[in-house]
Write an enzyme that holds these catalytic residues in place. Structure first.
Site, PDB file in Angstrom:
ATOM      1  CG  ASP A  92      -2.011   0.969   1.267  1.00  0.00           C
ATOM      2  OD1 ASP A  92      -2.223   1.643   0.244  1.00  0.00           O
ATOM      3  OD2 ASP A  92      -2.687   1.073   2.312  1.00  0.00           O
TER       4      ASP A  92
ATOM      5  N   GLY B 101       1.139 -10.367   4.292  1.00  0.00           N
ATOM      6  CA  GLY B 101       2.205  -9.578   4.916  1.00  0.00           C
ATOM      7  C   GLY B 101       1.800  -9.177   6.324  1.00  0.00           C
TER       8      GLY B 101
HETATM    9  N1  AR6 Z   1       5.284  -5.181  -4.796  1.00  0.00           N
HETATM   10  C1  AR6 Z   1       4.769  -6.428  -4.597  1.00  0.00           C
HETATM   11  N2  AR6 Z   1       4.563  -6.963  -3.370  1.00  0.00           N
HETATM   12  C2  AR6 Z   1       4.906  -6.212  -2.304  1.00  0.00           C
HETATM   13  C3  AR6 Z   1       5.430  -4.902  -2.417  1.00  0.00           C
HETATM   14  C4  AR6 Z   1       5.627  -4.394  -3.730  1.00  0.00           C
HETATM   15  N3  AR6 Z   1       6.122  -3.175  -3.941  1.00  0.00           N
HETATM   16  N4  AR6 Z   1       5.652  -4.421  -1.150  1.00  0.00           N
HETATM   17  C5  AR6 Z   1       5.280  -5.387  -0.293  1.00  0.00           C
HETATM   18  N5  AR6 Z   1       4.844  -6.479  -0.977  1.00  0.00           N
HETATM   19  P1  AR6 Z   1       1.248  -6.190   2.938  1.00  0.00           P
HETATM   20  P2  AR6 Z   1      -1.393  -7.116   3.866  1.00  0.00           P
HETATM   21  C6  AR6 Z   1       4.333  -7.754  -0.486  1.00  0.00           C
HETATM   22  O1  AR6 Z   1       1.715  -6.132   4.348  1.00  0.00           O
HETATM   23  O2  AR6 Z   1      -0.813  -8.301   4.536  1.00  0.00           O
HETATM   24  C7  AR6 Z   1      -0.601  -2.043   4.826  1.00  0.00           C
HETATM   25  O3  AR6 Z   1      -0.099  -1.228   5.843  1.00  0.00           O
HETATM   26  C8  AR6 Z   1       4.670  -8.167   0.936  1.00  0.00           C
HETATM   27  O4  AR6 Z   1       6.004  -8.674   0.997  1.00  0.00           O
HETATM   28  O5  AR6 Z   1       1.584  -5.057   2.041  1.00  0.00           O
HETATM   29  O6  AR6 Z   1      -2.657  -7.282   3.070  1.00  0.00           O
HETATM   30  C9  AR6 Z   1      -2.045  -1.720   4.469  1.00  0.00           C
HETATM   31  O7  AR6 Z   1      -2.307  -0.338   4.575  1.00  0.00           O
HETATM   32  C10 AR6 Z   1       3.621  -9.240   1.184  1.00  0.00           C
HETATM   33  O8  AR6 Z   1       4.042 -10.494   0.641  1.00  0.00           O
HETATM   34  O9  AR6 Z   1      -0.376  -6.357   2.865  1.00  0.00           O
HETATM   35  C11 AR6 Z   1      -2.798  -2.522   5.485  1.00  0.00           C
HETATM   36  O10 AR6 Z   1      -2.887  -1.838   6.706  1.00  0.00           O
HETATM   37  C12 AR6 Z   1       2.409  -8.754   0.365  1.00  0.00           C
HETATM   38  O11 AR6 Z   1       2.914  -7.705  -0.476  1.00  0.00           O
HETATM   39  C13 AR6 Z   1      -1.962  -3.771   5.654  1.00  0.00           C
HETATM   40  O12 AR6 Z   1      -0.635  -3.384   5.322  1.00  0.00           O
HETATM   41  C14 AR6 Z   1       1.282  -8.196   1.194  1.00  0.00           C
HETATM   42  O13 AR6 Z   1       1.807  -7.549   2.339  1.00  0.00           O
HETATM   43  C15 AR6 Z   1      -2.371  -4.862   4.703  1.00  0.00           C
HETATM   44  O14 AR6 Z   1      -1.639  -6.028   4.998  1.00  0.00           O
END
Ligand code: AR6
Length: 168
Positions: free
Chosen positions: A33, A123
């Site tokens: 995000d 994540g």
């Molecule tokens: N490109 C692709 N994947 C990514 C990137 C990127 N640039 N950056 C991180 N990931 P998360 P969630 C991966 O935590 O679990 C936020 O604060 C990461 O390694 O981003 O749905 C939101 O505002 C992981 O495998 O999302 C919410 O509050 C995956 O993306 C909360 O986090 C998802 O990790 C959502 O948590």
């Protein structure tokens, strides 16, 4: 519909729509995000604030999806969805399925031919990556899309990509 597994940064993908693993506030956060807001520019936050004012006074519910322009991203649209937060006791797999399914249906209705997904809820939200991968692949395969020809799962690490390859 073709499914590709890609390792890398979703903000750089040359697709029509990328999906954001947002939170209900739609006002940004960490993880993917934060990366999407940084790459899209401040116009994305303004668009999200407008959505909150106009349509989602109480926030976007878990499992729902809403679209904004991509602004400075290569992608034309960002589809914002909210996955369930395991740590907050949101452990119903239908909510996770819905986040993937509703995002894809919305992208299709906009006319996107290609859509990139991150590992929603795998994540900060703490779901088991294997459950996320299986749910994501099943949800995408079940969707009856008219326009979408390519779905990419874009994973930040080789380990996460291996989990998705095993599920695909
Ligand atoms: N490109 C692709 N994947 C990514 C990137 C990127 N640039 N950056 C991180 N990931 P998360 P969630 C991966 O935590 O679990 C936020 O604060 C990461 O390694 O981003 O749905 C939101 O505002 C992981 O495998 O999302 C919410 O509050 C995956 O993306 C909360 O986090 C998802 O990790 C959502 O948590």
């Amino acid at each position: 519909m073709k499914i590709d597994i890609v390792t890398g940064d979703i903000t750089t993908r040359p697709v029509d729509a990328i999906v954001n693993a947002a939170n209900s506030s739609l006002l940004g956060g960490g993880g993917v995000d934060g990366a999407i807001h940084l790459a899209a520019g401040p116009e994305l936050l303004e668009a999200c604030q407008e959505l909150r004012r106009r349509d989602y006074r109480d926030g976007l519910p878990v499992g729902h999806a809403v679209a904004t322009p991509g602004f400075r991203l290569p992608a034309r649209w960002v589809i914002h969805t909210v996955g369930p937060n395991w740590h907050a006791g949101q452990r119903d797999p239908d909510l996770l399925r819905s986040a993937f399914f509703e995002s894809l249906i919305l992208a299709d209705s906009l006319g996107a031919a290609s859509v990139a997904f991150p590992a929603i809820s795998a994540g900060i939200y703490g779901w088991d990556p294997r459950v996320v991968a299986r749910t994501a692949v099943d949800a995408v395969r079940e969707a009856d899309t008219q326009k979408v020809e390519l779905v990419e799962f874009v994973l930040f690490s080789e380990d996460m990509a291996d989990v998705f390859v095993a599920a695909a």
